[in-house]
Design a protein around this motif. Sequence first.
Motif, short mmCIF file in Angstrom:
data_model
loop_
_atom_site.label_atom_id
_atom_site.label_comp_id
_atom_site.label_asym_id
_atom_site.label_seq_id
_atom_site.Cartn_x
_atom_site.Cartn_y
_atom_site.Cartn_z
N ALA A 151 -15.80 2.88 -4.11
CA ALA A 151 -16.17 3.11 -5.30
C ALA A 151 -14.96 2.73 -6.55
O ALA A 151 -13.91 2.95 -6.39
CB ALA A 151 -16.66 4.57 -5.64
N ALA A 152 -15.70 2.11 -7.60
CA ALA A 152 -14.93 1.58 -8.66
C ALA A 152 -15.03 2.39 -9.93
O ALA A 152 -16.63 2.55 -10.15
CB ALA A 152 -15.12 0.12 -8.81
N TYR A 153 -14.17 2.72 -10.79
CA TYR A 153 -14.37 3.41 -11.76
C TYR A 153 -13.52 2.91 -13.03
O TYR A 153 -12.79 2.04 -12.79
CB TYR A 153 -13.83 4.87 -11.87
N TYR A 154 -14.21 3.09 -14.28
CA TYR A 154 -13.82 2.61 -15.57
C TYR A 154 -12.27 3.60 -16.27
O TYR A 154 -12.57 4.45 -16.28
CB TYR A 154 -14.56 2.60 -16.49
N PHE A 155 -11.23 2.79 -16.42
CA PHE A 155 -10.06 3.69 -16.65
C PHE A 155 -9.93 2.64 -18.15
O PHE A 155 -10.00 1.84 -18.50
CB PHE A 155 -8.77 3.15 -15.90
N VAL A 156 -9.43 3.77 -18.97
CA VAL A 156 -8.86 3.34 -20.30
C VAL A 156 -7.65 4.39 -20.65
O VAL A 156 -7.81 5.55 -21.01
CB VAL A 156 -9.78 3.63 -21.37
N HIS A 157 -6.30 3.97 -20.52
CA HIS A 157 -5.05 4.87 -20.55
C HIS A 157 -4.03 4.09 -20.57
O HIS A 157 -3.59 3.12 -20.27
CB HIS A 157 -5.03 5.89 -19.47
N SER A 158 -2.94 4.77 -21.42
CA SER A 158 -1.71 4.22 -21.41
C SER A 158 -0.68 5.22 -20.83
O SER A 158 0.47 4.72 -20.69
CB SER A 158 -1.19 3.97 -22.94
N PHE A 159 -1.05 6.33 -20.74
CA PHE A 159 -0.08 7.44 -19.86
C PHE A 159 -0.58 7.99 -18.71
O PHE A 159 -2.14 7.79 -18.45
CB PHE A 159 -0.12 8.73 -21.09
N ALA A 160 0.05 8.42 -17.82
CA ALA A 160 -0.34 9.08 -16.56
C ALA A 160 0.54 10.26 -16.25
O ALA A 160 1.44 10.65 -16.58
CB ALA A 160 -0.27 7.76 -15.45
N VAL A 161 -0.39 10.88 -15.47
CA VAL A 161 0.12 12.31 -14.83
C VAL A 161 1.28 11.96 -13.72
O VAL A 161 1.10 11.01 -12.98
CB VAL A 161 -0.87 13.24 -14.17
N GLN A 162 2.21 12.71 -13.91
CA GLN A 162 3.32 12.95 -12.96
C GLN A 162 3.41 14.27 -12.50
O GLN A 162 3.78 15.00 -13.07
CB GLN A 162 4.69 12.46 -13.74
N CYS A 163 2.85 14.46 -11.33
CA CYS A 163 2.85 15.70 -10.52
C CYS A 163 4.07 16.05 -10.08
O CYS A 163 4.72 15.27 -9.11
CB CYS A 163 1.51 15.80 -9.40
N ALA A 164 4.58 17.56 -9.99
CA ALA A 164 5.72 17.88 -9.30
C ALA A 164 5.55 18.05 -8.02
O ALA A 164 6.39 17.87 -7.07
CB ALA A 164 6.10 19.46 -10.01
N SER A 165 4.41 18.32 -7.59
CA SER A 165 3.99 18.58 -6.14
C SER A 165 3.08 17.37 -5.66
O SER A 165 1.91 16.92 -6.29
CB SER A 165 2.99 19.80 -5.81
N LYS A 166 3.60 16.46 -4.44
CA LYS A 166 2.80 15.27 -4.14
C LYS A 166 1.61 15.95 -3.59
O LYS A 166 0.40 14.97 -3.48
CB LYS A 166 3.66 14.82 -3.21
N ALA A 167 1.09 17.06 -3.07
CA ALA A 167 -0.04 17.44 -2.78
C ALA A 167 -1.14 17.50 -3.84
O ALA A 167 -2.50 17.49 -3.38
CB ALA A 167 0.03 18.74 -2.23
N ALA A 168 -0.65 17.48 -5.04
CA ALA A 168 -1.76 17.80 -6.30
C ALA A 168 -2.30 16.53 -6.56
O ALA A 168 -3.39 16.66 -7.18
CB ALA A 168 -0.90 18.21 -7.31
N ALA A 169 -1.63 15.49 -6.39
CA ALA A 169 -2.16 14.28 -6.71
C ALA A 169 -3.14 13.49 -5.43
O ALA A 169 -2.48 13.23 -4.29
CB ALA A 169 -1.05 13.15 -7.07
N ILE A 170 -4.28 13.49 -5.62
CA ILE A 170 -5.07 13.18 -4.32
C ILE A 170 -5.49 11.70 -4.50
O ILE A 170 -6.18 11.18 -3.25
CB ILE A 170 -6.44 14.09 -4.35
N ALA A 171 -5.64 11.09 -5.58
CA ALA A 171 -5.85 9.71 -5.62
C ALA A 171 -4.81 8.97 -6.49
O ALA A 171 -4.39 9.42 -7.41
CB ALA A 171 -7.27 9.44 -6.24
#
Length: 213
Positions: A151-171
């Motif tokens: 599946a493809a989705y539409y993105f619009v952003h200049s900033f991104a999340v940096q999670c302390a836990s690798k398990a929190a970022a699922i995609a």
Amino acid sequence: MTLNCTIVDYGSGNLFSVMESLKRCNASPILSSDPDSVANADRLILPGVGAFGRAAEQLRATGLDAAVLRYLERERPFLGICVGMQLLMETGEEFGVHRGLGVFEGTVSKIAAEREDGKPERVPVIGWNTPREAFPNSFDGTPFATAGPGAAYYFVHSFAVQCASKAAAIAVTDVGTTQVTAAIARDHIFGVQFHPERSALDGQSFLAGFLQL
């Protein structure tokens, strides 16, 4: 079965686009700025556009920050969209350092992307992309499972999340040669960097998956 889903109205986000997308999924969306209604919702979506600091300020000014945290304590399905996802983090670094809701450990920082030749990649990111699993089976039990791996989705952003836990970022997805977080999750809480309400049929499938949780 028609499902109730409350959208937090704090003056940020594609509110009516989200509402229309939910209606197409046979949901009954409710737009609310009332803290008690938000805290006691059956399902909750926190949308968001623009700068992190301004969105956090608006959320606190309306008392809806505490309402969202009260809702999350009840362990019911939650979806943060774009800046609505970013607000789940401890801090955001857009135009200074600003405090988020602190639901997830980590921060939101500017994408410093580059191409394979080492030259800078143009940011903001605007357009379609296909998120991939951040680790094996990370899509299991999430709305991504309904939409499918391609599946493809539409993105619009200049900033991104940096999670302390690798398990929190699922995609994750790629901006040039830089890997950025596309979605986070823990238990009943989900956040996506893209806009499912602007992502045509794949976005509809994702929202339908959220409504099935």
